[in-house]
Design a protein around this motif. Structure first.
Motif: not given
Ligand code: NI
Length: 204
Positions: A141-160
């Motif tokens: 029986n494998l169990s994995l605890d839930n995780s709380v952590g930081l997240a970083g994002t870099v993105g680009v929106d290109i208008a149509l």
């Protein structure tokens, strides 16, 4: 005036209007944008001393609410990702599913532009479920605890146009989980994935 000339003039005028009046693209307080597409979640290569975790690609969507032209808050949601878990340099012995909802503050640098780069920072909560074992771990029986952590994002929106846009995004998410086998601590697994997303977006 020939038809070709009037057509060229009309195109030039509308192009000029588009360049001169990009305000329609600009985000305003109270605007919402939604994006739908796919993310590939690619865990880092050395996850732990005992196990390693494969990548997966799944449908994702996110919603952003703008407080002003530049600043908003984004919620990322997804259908469950499924990752195979193998022994290091060995066969697959387990799998797990997870949901990685992520809440981020985002900043759009050029909210009037047709090509809008943005960055985000926030918190990820990863819920692991449906852990399955096989092979060498069959019957355990494998169990994995839930995780709380930081997240970083870099993105680009290109208008149509004024409403529709394409989006490409790269995320780094800090996901660490304590793995237990038959209730006993196995090891802490660092998944810490890069996630790569391609989306179609709509503003309303
Ligand atoms: Ni980590």
């Amino acid at each position: 005036m020939t038809n070709a000339r009037s057509l060229a003039l009309a195109i030039a005028c509308s192009a000029g209007a588009a360049l001169a009046a990009p305000a329609a693209l600009a985000h305003e307080a109270g605007d919402w944008i939604v994006r739908g597409g796919f993310h590939t979640v690619d865990p880092k290569s050395d996850n732990g001393d005992i196990v390693e975790v494969d990548s997966d690609t799944m449908f994702t969507f996110d919603v952003t609410y703008f407080f002003n032209a530049n600043v908003g808050v984004e919620l990322l949601a997804a259908l469950p990702f499924k990752h195979d878990i193998g022994l290091v340099d060995g066969p697959t012995v387990a799998s797990t599913k997870h949901l990685p909802p992520t809440l981020s503050a985002v900043y759009h640098f050029m909210p009037d532009a047709k090509v809008q780069p943005y960055v985000g920072a926030g918190v990820n909560y990863t819920i692991f479920f449906d852990e399955q074992t096989r092979g060498a771990l069959d019957g355990t029986n494998l169990s994995l605890d839930n995780s709380v952590g930081l997240a970083g994002t870099v993105g680009v929106d290109i208008a149509l146009d004024e409403r529709w846009f394409l989006n490409a995004v790269v995320r780094y998410i800090d996901i660490d989980t304590d793995a237990k086998l038959d209730g006993a601590d196995l090891e802490t697994v660092s998944i810490d994935p890069w996630a790569f997303g391609l989306n179609v977006g709509y503003k309303f």
